[in-house]
Scaffold this active site. Structure first.
Site, PDB file in Angstrom:
ATOM      1  N   HIS A 125     -13.761   3.866   7.215  1.00 35.96           N
ATOM      2  CA  HIS A 125     -13.036   2.618   6.910  1.00 35.96           C
ATOM      3  C   HIS A 125     -13.526   1.985   5.605  1.00 35.96           C
ATOM      4  O   HIS A 125     -14.024   0.860   5.581  1.00 35.96           O
ATOM      5  CB  HIS A 125     -13.152   1.621   8.073  1.00 35.96           C
ATOM      6  CG  HIS A 125     -12.077   0.567   8.040  1.00 35.96           C
ATOM      7  ND1 HIS A 125     -11.583  -0.064   9.156  1.00 35.96           N
ATOM      8  CD2 HIS A 125     -11.391   0.022   7.000  1.00 35.96           C
ATOM      9  CE1 HIS A 125     -10.652  -0.952   8.816  1.00 35.96           C
ATOM     10  NE2 HIS A 125     -10.526  -0.909   7.493  1.00 35.96           N
ATOM     11  N   ILE A 127       0.842  -1.205   0.000  1.00 40.58           N
ATOM     12  CA  ILE A 127       0.000   0.000   0.000  1.00 40.58           C
ATOM     13  C   ILE A 127       0.875   1.252   0.000  1.00 40.58           C
ATOM     14  O   ILE A 127       0.672   2.164  -0.805  1.00 40.58           O
ATOM     15  CB  ILE A 127      -0.975  -0.013   1.197  1.00 40.58           C
ATOM     16  CG1 ILE A 127      -2.030  -1.109   0.980  1.00 40.58           C
ATOM     17  CG2 ILE A 127      -1.645   1.357   1.384  1.00 40.58           C
ATOM     18  CD1 ILE A 127      -2.988  -1.321   2.133  1.00 40.58           C
ATOM     19  N   ASP A 133      -8.932   7.078   7.645  1.00 39.57           N
ATOM     20  CA  ASP A 133      -9.938   6.102   7.193  1.00 39.57           C
ATOM     21  C   ASP A 133     -10.182   5.064   8.282  1.00 39.57           C
ATOM     22  O   ASP A 133     -11.112   4.277   8.179  1.00 39.57           O
ATOM     23  CB  ASP A 133      -9.476   5.409   5.906  1.00 39.57           C
ATOM     24  CG  ASP A 133     -10.564   4.509   5.323  1.00 39.57           C
ATOM     25  OD1 ASP A 133     -11.736   4.958   5.263  1.00 39.57           O
ATOM     26  OD2 ASP A 133     -10.271   3.355   4.945  1.00 39.57           O
TER      27      ASP A 133
HETATM   28  O1  LIG Z   1      -7.789  -4.958   6.263  1.00 38.80           O
HETATM   29  C1  LIG Z   1      -8.658  -4.802   5.415  1.00 38.80           C
HETATM   30  O2  LIG Z   1      -8.867  -5.632   4.527  1.00 38.80           O
HETATM   31  C2  LIG Z   1      -9.527  -3.586   5.400  1.00 38.80           C
HETATM   32  O3  LIG Z   1      -9.004  -2.612   6.218  1.00 38.80           O
HETATM   33  C3  LIG Z   1     -10.936  -3.936   5.788  1.00 38.80           C
HETATM   34  O4  LIG Z   1     -10.964  -4.444   7.092  1.00 38.80           O
END
Ligand SMILES: O=C(O)[C@H](O)CO
Length: 327
Positions: free
Chosen positions: A293, A163, A269
């Site tokens: 979230h 990410i 988020d």
């Molecule tokens: O970890 C994850 O997949 C997202 O934050 C949703 O919980």
């Protein structure tokens, strides 16, 4: 001709896209939970009896109670998430049950939202909206509502995995100056060169980042790590973005840091608790932008996650390593 399939798979949430479930149907009888949380829990406990695998599609907790109800034939579990804090991992490990997760599937969606939060916090979207709502739009001053530039900035990442790197890739288009990152292990030289990135200690990350993005999991080491001590080491112009987990940030301390303008703004988020109550003091501030979230929440991400979760459990059922093992 017998139509008996060798395995039973429980789909433990109504949110699992049917495209993902389809992959299982050739080899598995599907046990689908139909009730929404929290009524799904008694249904899971009932339907899981005798299941060989589970797709754990929601945020409620998979723990010993669920595993006991399933029985000893349970061979594979996969979440449809990156975080696995909805699973009692030690309990699964103790029982030798392989666990899959689907982190790579949500990288792009979370990275896009991270950039959105970063811009929204830096350019004061929340405050601007409130000014409009309260008829305080100042048309007489062009130095009104000035925000922080992304161009030429130093972007810090606490956690620089998939990410973090996807966010950095997007921010290259905004002509940032450089990336600093704090992780246990150094990323490859290629990646460092691609993003003009340098591994630094936590203190340096705090002191030098114009934007500080938290993109790491919640562990005992990250719990409450971003607290008053940390905020006091950040630039007054700094923008904090959290897409990891809410508990990595001490939210009371963040509230104080934002309220006193010790840091410029935050985009979140993830919060603590979730859902954040509508009367939480954090929401009274102008310089915080929140989303509920939903970083992962695109249609494609959910379908891709369901596909991968199904492939994970098929591998587990065949006694093979999962495509995306969580441990
Ligand atoms: O970890 C994850 O997949 C997202 O934050 C949703 O919980």
């Amino acid at each position: 001709m017998s139509t008996t399939k060798p395995f039973k798979v429980l789909i433990a949430h109504t949110d699992v896209p049917p495209e993902g479930i389809e992959i299982l149907k050739e080899q598995c009888e599907i046990l689908q939970v139909m009730n929404e949380p929290p009524k799904n829990r008694p249904e899971i406990l009932e339907k899981i009896k005798g299941a060989h695998a589970v797709i754990w599609g929601g945020r409620d907790i998979l723990n010993a109670e669920i595993l006991d109800a399933a029985g000893p034939q349970l061979k594979a579990v996969s979440t449809m998430s990156s975080g696995i804090n909805n699973v009692d991992v030690p309990e699964l490990r103790k029982r030798g049950i392989p666990l899959g997760s689907t982190p790579a599937m949500l990288t792009v969606a979370v990275a896009d939202l991270t950039v959105g939060l970063l811009i929204a916090a830096a350019r004061r979207f929340q405050e601007g909206r409130r000014k409009i709502d309260s008829d305080k739009w100042d048309k007489d001053h062009l130095n009104w509502m000035l925000g922080q530039d992304i161009r030429d900035s130093t972007v810090g990442f606490y956690g620089f995995g998939g990410i973090g790197q996807a966010v950095a890739k997007r921010l290259m288009g905004f002509e940032i100056e450089c990336v600093l990152y704090t992780t246990r292990n150094r990323v490859s030289q290629d990646i460092e060169e691609q993003f003009n990135a340098k591994k630094v200690d936590f203190e340096t990350l705090l002191a030098e980042s114009d934007f500080l993005i938290i993109a790491s999991p919640l562990t005992k080491d990250t719990l409450g790590l971003f607290n008053a001590t940390a905020f006091n080491k950040m630039k007054e112009t700094a923008v904090l973005v959290n897409v990891g987990r809410g508990k990595i940030v001490n939210q009371d301390d963040l509230y104080e840091a934002l309220k006193s303008n010790r840091i410029f703004a935050a985009g979140l988020d993830v919060m603590d608790p979730e859902p954040l109550p509508s009367n939480d003091k954090l929401l009274t501030l102008d310089n915080v932008v929140v989303t509920p979230h939903v970083g992962y929440a695109t249609r494609r991400t959910r379908v891709d996650a369901a596909n991968l979760a199904s492939r994970n459990v098929l591998r587990g059922l065949a006694g093979e390593p999962m495509l995306s093992p969580a441990y």
